[in-house]
Design a protein around this motif. Structure first.
Motif, PDB file in Angstrom:
ATOM      1  N   ILE A 105       1.187  -1.044   0.424  1.00  0.00           N
ATOM      2  CA  ILE A 105       0.373  -0.047  -0.023  1.00  0.00           C
ATOM      3  C   ILE A 105       1.351   1.670   0.501  1.00  0.00           C
ATOM      4  CG2 ILE A 105      -1.933   1.252   0.919  1.00  0.00           C
ATOM      5  CD1 ILE A 105      -2.763  -1.525   0.321  1.00  0.00           C
ATOM      6  N   ARG A 106       0.595   1.961  -1.027  1.00  0.00           N
ATOM      7  CA  ARG A 106       1.550   3.311  -0.503  1.00  0.00           C
ATOM      8  C   ARG A 106       0.526   4.625  -0.028  1.00  0.00           C
ATOM      9  NH1 ARG A 106       2.787   4.202  -6.999  1.00  0.00           N
ATOM     10  NH2 ARG A 106       3.708   2.657  -7.764  1.00  0.00           N
ATOM     11  N   ILE A 107       0.991   5.125   1.444  1.00  0.00           N
ATOM     12  CA  ILE A 107       0.681   5.768   1.673  1.00  0.00           C
ATOM     13  C   ILE A 107       1.038   7.441   1.323  1.00  0.00           C
ATOM     14  CG2 ILE A 107       0.242   4.568   3.852  1.00  0.00           C
ATOM     15  CD1 ILE A 107       2.106   5.188   5.005  1.00  0.00           C
ATOM     16  N   ALA A 108       1.004   8.306   1.149  1.00  0.00           N
ATOM     17  CA  ALA A 108       0.376   9.111   0.164  1.00  0.00           C
ATOM     18  C   ALA A 108       0.777  10.825   0.849  1.00  0.00           C
ATOM     19  CB  ALA A 108       0.347   8.934  -1.008  1.00  0.00           C
ATOM     20  N   TRP A 109       1.126  12.002   1.448  1.00  0.00           N
ATOM     21  CA  TRP A 109       0.730  13.237   1.380  1.00  0.00           C
ATOM     22  C   TRP A 109       1.361  13.942   0.334  1.00  0.00           C
ATOM     23  CZ3 TRP A 109       4.787   9.459   3.138  1.00  0.00           C
ATOM     24  CH2 TRP A 109       5.746  10.221   2.585  1.00  0.00           C
ATOM     25  N   ALA A 110       0.825  14.904   0.553  1.00  0.00           N
ATOM     26  CA  ALA A 110       1.529  15.844  -0.341  1.00  0.00           C
ATOM     27  C   ALA A 110       1.887  17.139  -0.231  1.00  0.00           C
ATOM     28  CB  ALA A 110      -0.634  16.422  -1.317  1.00  0.00           C
ATOM     29  N   ARG A 155       4.145  12.328  -2.654  1.00  0.00           N
ATOM     30  CA  ARG A 155       5.323  12.097  -1.181  1.00  0.00           C
ATOM     31  C   ARG A 155       4.743  10.406  -1.537  1.00  0.00           C
ATOM     32  NH1 ARG A 155      10.909  14.662  -2.055  1.00  0.00           N
ATOM     33  NH2 ARG A 155       9.519  16.762  -2.744  1.00  0.00           N
ATOM     34  N   ALA A 156       5.847   9.780  -0.855  1.00  0.00           N
ATOM     35  CA  ALA A 156       4.724   8.338  -0.701  1.00  0.00           C
ATOM     36  C   ALA A 156       5.456   7.220   0.476  1.00  0.00           C
ATOM     37  CB  ALA A 156       4.567   7.567  -1.137  1.00  0.00           C
ATOM     38  N   LYS A 157       5.041   6.238   1.247  1.00  0.00           N
ATOM     39  CA  LYS A 157       5.992   5.397   0.834  1.00  0.00           C
ATOM     40  C   LYS A 157       5.443   3.956   1.006  1.00  0.00           C
ATOM     41  CE  LYS A 157       8.156   6.676   6.025  1.00  0.00           C
ATOM     42  NZ  LYS A 157       9.032   6.504   6.897  1.00  0.00           N
ATOM     43  N   MET A 158       5.571   3.254   1.079  1.00  0.00           N
ATOM     44  CA  MET A 158       5.159   1.518   0.882  1.00  0.00           C
ATOM     45  C   MET A 158       5.490   0.811   2.089  1.00  0.00           C
ATOM     46  SD  MET A 158       5.300   0.775  -3.523  1.00  0.00           S
ATOM     47  CE  MET A 158       6.623   0.050  -3.650  1.00  0.00           C
ATOM     48  N   LEU A 164      -4.408   0.573  -6.936  1.00  0.00           N
ATOM     49  CA  LEU A 164      -3.839   1.404  -8.867  1.00  0.00           C
ATOM     50  C   LEU A 164      -3.687   0.787 -10.212  1.00  0.00           C
ATOM     51  CD1 LEU A 164      -0.154   2.957  -7.380  1.00  0.00           C
ATOM     52  CD2 LEU A 164      -2.278   3.858  -7.824  1.00  0.00           C
ATOM     53  N   PRO A 165      -4.702   1.112 -11.111  1.00  0.00           N
ATOM     54  CA  PRO A 165      -4.861   0.538 -12.648  1.00  0.00           C
ATOM     55  C   PRO A 165      -3.456  -0.433 -12.636  1.00  0.00           C
ATOM     56  CG  PRO A 165      -6.314   1.912 -12.544  1.00  0.00           C
ATOM     57  CD  PRO A 165      -5.025   1.986 -11.306  1.00  0.00           C
ATOM     58  N   TRP A 166      -2.231   0.573 -12.776  1.00  0.00           N
ATOM     59  CA  TRP A 166      -0.996   0.334 -13.057  1.00  0.00           C
ATOM     60  C   TRP A 166      -0.086  -0.765 -12.704  1.00  0.00           C
ATOM     61  CZ3 TRP A 166      -2.404   4.768 -11.792  1.00  0.00           C
ATOM     62  CH2 TRP A 166      -0.959   5.808 -10.950  1.00  0.00           C
ATOM     63  N   ALA A 167      -0.380  -0.997 -11.405  1.00  0.00           N
ATOM     64  CA  ALA A 167       0.019  -1.541 -11.073  1.00  0.00           C
ATOM     65  C   ALA A 167      -0.767  -2.485  -9.256  1.00  0.00           C
ATOM     66  CB  ALA A 167       1.061  -0.702  -9.497  1.00  0.00           C
ATOM     67  N   PRO A 168      -1.357  -3.138 -10.059  1.00  0.00           N
ATOM     68  CA  PRO A 168      -2.870  -4.263  -9.647  1.00  0.00           C
ATOM     69  C   PRO A 168      -2.353  -3.977  -8.104  1.00  0.00           C
ATOM     70  CG  PRO A 168      -2.135  -5.097 -11.511  1.00  0.00           C
ATOM     71  CD  PRO A 168      -1.704  -4.071 -11.320  1.00  0.00           C
ATOM     72  N   ASP A 169      -1.598  -4.678  -7.584  1.00  0.00           N
ATOM     73  CA  ASP A 169      -1.388  -5.459  -6.459  1.00  0.00           C
ATOM     74  C   ASP A 169      -0.742  -4.081  -5.633  1.00  0.00           C
ATOM     75  OD1 ASP A 169       1.681  -4.733  -7.824  1.00  0.00           O
ATOM     76  OD2 ASP A 169       2.365  -6.966  -6.931  1.00  0.00           O
ATOM     77  N   VAL A 170      -0.894  -3.066  -5.684  1.00  0.00           N
ATOM     78  CA  VAL A 170      -0.525  -1.576  -5.308  1.00  0.00           C
ATOM     79  C   VAL A 170      -1.870  -0.668  -5.218  1.00  0.00           C
ATOM     80  CG1 VAL A 170       0.863   0.030  -4.856  1.00  0.00           C
ATOM     81  CG2 VAL A 170       1.809  -2.130  -5.834  1.00  0.00           C
ATOM     82  N   GLY A 171      -1.637  -0.553  -3.414  1.00  0.00           N
ATOM     83  CA  GLY A 171      -2.616   0.148  -2.686  1.00  0.00           C
ATOM     84  C   GLY A 171      -2.180   1.750  -2.776  1.00  0.00           C
ATOM     85  N   TRP A 172      -3.126   2.672  -3.020  1.00  0.00           N
ATOM     86  CA  TRP A 172      -2.842   3.709  -3.173  1.00  0.00           C
ATOM     87  C   TRP A 172      -3.701   4.171  -1.272  1.00  0.00           C
ATOM     88  CZ3 TRP A 172      -4.939   8.696  -3.627  1.00  0.00           C
ATOM     89  CH2 TRP A 172      -3.795   9.626  -4.050  1.00  0.00           C
ATOM     90  N   VAL A 173      -3.285   5.474  -0.586  1.00  0.00           N
ATOM     91  CA  VAL A 173      -4.020   6.231   0.049  1.00  0.00           C
ATOM     92  C   VAL A 173      -3.712   7.164   0.355  1.00  0.00           C
ATOM     93  CG1 VAL A 173      -3.151   5.008   1.992  1.00  0.00           C
ATOM     94  CG2 VAL A 173      -6.222   5.688   1.787  1.00  0.00           C
ATOM     95  N   LEU A 174      -4.248   8.925   0.895  1.00  0.00           N
ATOM     96  CA  LEU A 174      -4.453   9.625   0.898  1.00  0.00           C
ATOM     97  C   LEU A 174      -3.929   9.744   2.598  1.00  0.00           C
ATOM     98  CD1 LEU A 174      -2.730  12.485  -0.535  1.00  0.00           C
ATOM     99  CD2 LEU A 174      -5.063  13.093  -0.899  1.00  0.00           C
ATOM    100  N   CYS A 175      -3.088  10.637   2.941  1.00  0.00           N
ATOM    101  CA  CYS A 175      -2.977  10.028   4.731  1.00  0.00           C
ATOM    102  C   CYS A 175      -2.887  12.008   4.942  1.00  0.00           C
ATOM    103  CB  CYS A 175      -1.708  10.158   4.697  1.00  0.00           C
ATOM    104  SG  CYS A 175      -2.065   8.902   4.570  1.00  0.00           S
ATOM    105  N   ASP A 176      -2.962  12.744   6.571  1.00  0.00           N
ATOM    106  CA  ASP A 176      -2.920  13.970   6.572  1.00  0.00           C
ATOM    107  C   ASP A 176      -1.607  13.936   7.235  1.00  0.00           C
ATOM    108  OD1 ASP A 176      -4.563  15.591   5.769  1.00  0.00           O
ATOM    109  OD2 ASP A 176      -6.629  13.645   6.419  1.00  0.00           O
ATOM    110  N   GLU A 177      -1.053  14.726   7.687  1.00  0.00           N
ATOM    111  CA  GLU A 177      -0.221  14.873   8.584  1.00  0.00           C
ATOM    112  C   GLU A 177      -0.509  15.655  10.133  1.00  0.00           C
ATOM    113  OE1 GLU A 177      -0.030  16.157   5.218  1.00  0.00           O
ATOM    114  OE2 GLU A 177       1.857  16.679   5.554  1.00  0.00           O
TER     115      GLU A 177
END
Length: 501
Positions: A39-44, A51-54, A117-130
């Motif tokens: 899972i990519r945990i992302a933040w702006a 920006r993201a960590k997996m 993520l359709p281009w990486a179908p074994d990867v999830g993505w979520v936006l986070c708050d800091e």
């Protein structure tokens, strides 16, 4: 080191919708029929870049209770990753004890933003708050700042509906192999990849030219649909490979989140198939034209969803809400420019008799004006279109700036004056000619200092002045007059922005 306390519950960081979505997401991932591995945990970041960590699925499930630790470092870097603040001194170079030593933050996933993520179908993505580890919202989180601005609207019984209209460039990679010249260092980006045009350009809405891009655009449309982004159209614009994507209107926070995901998705999908996407305003390539980001928005009644920008009287295009709100945006346009046009390169758009404004005016259905008013009595889609923005803008700060300026207009019943029939000849306040001038205007703004707080304002000004300082140093080293740098995009701009945005 993982935390064990239920950080999210302890500080009450989710609303009912987020808690409900989190419960459903836990059930979904415990079964994991989709075969997700990471899972990519992302933040702006402050520039609006993702920006993201997996993390593994078990680590993500834990983060739905405890949040996840990240380093504060991405906040201290300018657009070329130059360290702007003395993190390892008392106060982190900001005079803030909580920033000493480049500490950890806790990022909290927003379950309502989860995608596969359709281009990486074994990867999830979520936006986070800091958040600080004390549960206090992070001072410099752009998402928190937009949330604060939206609360100002809520207190008045209003909400904002926003539609996106974003231009960008599609190019073909000349070489997919990186070399030593592509590697930079903190504060100095390497050369961007070499590219070739995908179509000749300057044949507005040419179906034949658009078809040259169809294989890539079709893949992107499929991707955006799978991501549940509300795509309305993909259009062939003016420059060679210049594309415009428009999206259905929705809540302002959702629109800002969608813009972050849209930009990162487009760039990743294109890079994987041998093409290249850039949201840099005006690429430093011969014959390329500036791109813009036109922000459509209206205010609605929080109780019944009624559009508050619909005029009441025949023959009028503004009413008692939209008129002063528009007036406030015009009055604060120079200060807003630091958020709507936050790169050195973006100010190359502001030219007379172009498809971009050069002064703070308005007009009814006039694409030469900064604010294009699209409103008639009875039209539930009545709205403003602000044509000042560049596609590299941070969506949270762009939208927040419009709310802050507009509400000040409401507070002071600011009169925008009559609309302009000839916007490039109107006696209006000129837009700043450079990012440096925009930052000076922002620094003088008591309205923004009050709304965003002195801590953020001082931070943002210093971050962006570090960026402009490096640009001015380049001009000096190359004997270029900073007051008259010419119309040619500099090598510094191309290196700085072409492959960052």
């Amino acid at each position: 080191m993982a935390k064990t306390e239920k950080f999210i519950e302890k500080y009450g960081l989710w609303g009912a919708d987020q808690a409900r979505e989190a419960a459903e997401l836990r059930r979904r991932l415990e079964i994991n029929a989709e075969g997700l591995r990471l899972i990519r945990i992302a933040w702006a970041d402050p520039h609006g870049a993702s920006r993201a960590k997996m993390v593994s699925v078990p680590a993500f499930l834990a983060a739905l209770e405890t949040g996840y630790n990240i380093n504060v470092a991405t906040t201290t870097l300018d657009s070329a990753n130059a360290r702007t603040f003395s993190s390892f001194t008392r106060g982190g170079g900001m005079g803030l004890d909580e920033m000493t030593g480049s500490p950890n933050l806790t990022i909290v996933p927003d379950p309502t933003t989860f995608r596969v993520l359709p281009w990486a179908p074994d990867v999830g993505w979520v936006l986070c708050d800091e958040y600080f580890n004390s549960g206090i919202p992070f001072h410099f989180s752009p998402r928190h700042l937009l949330r604060r601005a939206l609360r100002l609207l809520e207190k008045r019984g209003m909400r904002m509906t926003t539609g996106l209209e974003v231009e960008w460039y599609l190019l073909r990679l000349a070489d997919t192999t990186l070399t030593q010249e592509n590697i930079g260092m903190p504060g100095q980006r390497g050369k961007p990849p070499r590219t070739l045009p995908v179509e000749p350009g300057y044949s507005y809405h040419s179906e034949t030219n658009m078809d040259m891009m169809q294989p890539v655009l079709g893949q992107l449309a499929e991707t955006l649909e799978a991501l549940n982004l509300p795509l309305r159209s993909i259009e062939n614009e003016w420059g060679p490979g210049q594309v415009e994507c428009t999206f259905a209107a929705g809540p302002a926070m959702r629109a800002a989140d969608d813009l972050v995901l849209f930009r990162t998705a487009v760039r990743q999908v294109c890079r994987r198939n041998g093409t290249f996407a850039t949201f840099m305003c005006r690429p430093g390539l011969p014959g390329y034209f500036s791109s813009g980001w036109h922000l459509h928005f209206s205010l609605t009644d929080a109780r019944d969803g009624r559009n508050l920008f619909v005029p009441e009287k025949e023959g009028e295009v503004l009413n008692d809400v939209s008129r002063p709100f528009l007036g406030g945006i015009l009055a604060h346009a120079p200060a807003c420019s630091a958020f709507t046009t936050p790169t050195v390169n973006g100010y190359r758009r502001f030219r007379p008799n172009s498809l971009a404004p050069d002064r703070a005016g308005w007009g009814f259905d006039n694409r030469g004006a900064m604010l294009r008013v699209l409103a008639v009595p009875g039209d539930k889609a009545s709205r403003f279109e602000n044509r000042v923005g560049e596609p590299a803008a941070n969506p949270y700060l762009y939208i927040a700036s419009q709310i802050i300026a507009g509400l000040d207009g409401l507070d002071h019943d600011t009169d925008p004056g009559p609309g302009d029939d000839a916007p490039y000849e109107a006696k209006r306040t000129p837009l700043p000619a450079s990012l440096m001038a925009a930052l000076d205007a922002l620094e003088k703004s008591d309205v923004f200092r009050s709304a965003l707080g002195p801590v953020f304002m001082d931070y943002f000004l210093r971050l962006k002045r570090n960026e402009t300082g490096r640009y001015l140093k380049f001009l000096e080293e190359h004997g270029i007059d900073p007051d008259n740098p010419g119309d040619t995009v500099t090598e510094w701009e191309q290196n700085e922005y072409f492959d960052f945005f």
